[in-house]
Enzyme design. Structure first.
Site, PDB file in Angstrom:
ATOM      1  N   LYS A  52      56.744 -18.975  22.538  1.00 10.18           N
ATOM      2  CA  LYS A  52      56.457 -18.516  23.906  1.00 10.18           C
ATOM      3  C   LYS A  52      55.444 -19.446  24.577  1.00 10.18           C
ATOM      4  O   LYS A  52      55.622 -19.851  25.725  1.00 10.18           O
ATOM      5  CB  LYS A  52      55.932 -17.072  23.873  1.00 10.18           C
ATOM      6  N   GLN A  96      51.847  -9.076  21.124  1.00 10.98           N
ATOM      7  CA  GLN A  96      52.975  -9.215  20.214  1.00 10.98           C
ATOM      8  C   GLN A  96      53.031  -8.042  19.238  1.00 10.98           C
ATOM      9  O   GLN A  96      52.020  -7.669  18.641  1.00 10.98           O
ATOM     10  CB  GLN A  96      52.867 -10.557  19.460  1.00 10.98           C
ATOM     11  N   ASP A 119      56.513  -7.859  29.425  1.00 10.13           N
ATOM     12  CA  ASP A 119      57.424  -7.411  28.363  1.00 10.13           C
ATOM     13  C   ASP A 119      58.291  -6.240  28.838  1.00 10.13           C
ATOM     14  O   ASP A 119      59.301  -5.925  28.201  1.00 10.13           O
ATOM     15  CB  ASP A 119      56.608  -6.922  27.153  1.00 10.13           C
TER      16      ASP A 119
HETATM   17  N1  GUN Z   1      58.138  -8.149  18.834  1.00  8.52           N
HETATM   18  C1  GUN Z   1      59.472  -8.372  18.755  1.00  8.52           C
HETATM   19  N2  GUN Z   1      59.986  -8.634  19.978  1.00  8.52           N
HETATM   20  C2  GUN Z   1      58.950  -8.545  20.849  1.00  8.52           C
HETATM   21  C3  GUN Z   1      58.859  -8.719  22.258  1.00  8.52           C
HETATM   22  O1  GUN Z   1      59.835  -8.969  22.973  1.00  8.52           O
HETATM   23  N3  GUN Z   1      57.610  -8.585  22.783  1.00  8.52           N
HETATM   24  C4  GUN Z   1      56.522  -8.274  22.026  1.00  8.52           C
HETATM   25  N4  GUN Z   1      55.355  -8.133  22.639  1.00  8.52           N
HETATM   26  N5  GUN Z   1      56.584  -8.117  20.717  1.00  8.52           N
HETATM   27  C5  GUN Z   1      57.797  -8.252  20.132  1.00  8.52           C
END
Ligand code: GUN
Length: 293
Positions: A52, A96, A119
């Site tokens: 990311k 995350q 998100d």
């Molecule tokens: N863990 C797995 N997929 C995601 C996501 O799209 N966003 C976040 N914050 N954590 C994750």
């Protein structure tokens, strides 16, 4: 059978976002800024967050990575969320998941300012999505919709079966596929680990979206001829043939299912690459204040 090339679509989206950032820079506007909060050292989470941050650099965004050890307290993490909410330079941020067991994920998600919740996990964004109002849509469902759109796959009136009911993928996808829009206008069935007649449901699907996290769950005898199959699975299976020591495995037994499909996404290179670009698009929208002003 057409292979849906998520890698190519993601590359195209990356180009489009980069061009828009250049336009913003030229016009003297504010460069979108994404922050990511990472707790602990889980291998998968480390990789996702690193990707990311790197993609932010590639499209021209600012990014900040905030790290905590596994033993961070809920109070400390809530204080971090509060300071990111108040930081005028941060347009959007993510925490995350998963978080350690001693921290309530829901409490953290609800503490995030929904206007910075790129998100799309906050109940305000989930609620707005479910009634068709402008909002941040979570990245995996948004990426899947983008693939259906760019491949001009017909959805109106079709029977879409979603396998999986997670808050991040299955539930939002079911809402989106039934919404009065394109992609959408589907008759949606959601199946999960407790569904009794799952195979029969799958055999009736025009569009099958598999998000169970069970490697190679979907077999050829569960798929109707000509179905569209979207594989959301990304289980890391140990492998002696790859440098990383693991191989990403989807929820679909690709070799036997793909000959029956009209369209199918591979793993890797299908849904996965789209997820990060959807997050980038949400960050761009946050930077431009396009959704909540
Ligand atoms: N863990 C797995 N997929 C995601 C996501 O799209 N966003 C976040 N914050 N954590 C994750």
């Amino acid at each position: 059978m057409y292979l849906i090339d998520g890698k190519a679509v993601a590359a195209q989206m990356k180009k489009e976002i980069s061009e828009e950032v250049l336009d913003i820079k030229k016009a003297g506007g504010k460069i979108p800024h994404l922050a990511a909060v990472l707790v602990g050292h889980d291998g998968g989470s480390e990789t996702y967050v690193a990707n990311k941050v790197q993609t932010c650099e590639e499209v021209g965004f600012k990014s900040s990575l905030i790290r905590y050890e596994e033993d961070v307290t809920e109070e400390e993490l809530l204080a971090c969320v509060d300071s990111l909410n108040k930081d005028a330079d941060i347009d959007g941020f993510i925490v995350q998941l998963p978080l350690p067991n001693h921290i309530s994920e829901q409490k953290i998600i609800e503490a995030i300012d929904y206007r910075k919740d790129v998100d799309g996990f906050h109940p305000i964004n989930v609620g707005r999505m479910s009634i068709g109002l402008p909002c941040f849509v979570s990245a995996t469902p948004a990426g899947i919709l983008e693939l259906l759109k760019r491949y001009e796959i017909a959805t109106k009136g079709k029977h879409c079966v979603v396998l999986g009911r997670s808050n991040i993928v299955g539930k939002p996808l079911a809402m989106l596929m039934m919404q009065k829009a394109y992609p959408g206008d589907c008759t949606v069935t959601v199946c999960h680990s407790r569904s009794e007649n799952l195979k029969e449901m799958c055999c009736h699907a025009d569009i099958l979206i598999v998000a169970l996290g069970v490697p190679e769950f979907l077999k050829a005898d569960m798929v109707k001829d000509g179905a569209v199959v979207i594989d959301v699975g990304t289980t890391r299976m140990p492998s002696s043939t790859t440098k990383s020591g693991y191989k990403l495995t989807g929820d679909v037994k690709f070799d036997e299912v793909s000959p029956k499909c009209s369209y199918i996404t591979p793993v890797p290179g299908g849904v996965g690459p789209m997820t990060i670009l959807s997050l980038m698009r949400n960050t761009l929208l946050a930077g431009k204040k396009s959704i909540f002003g």
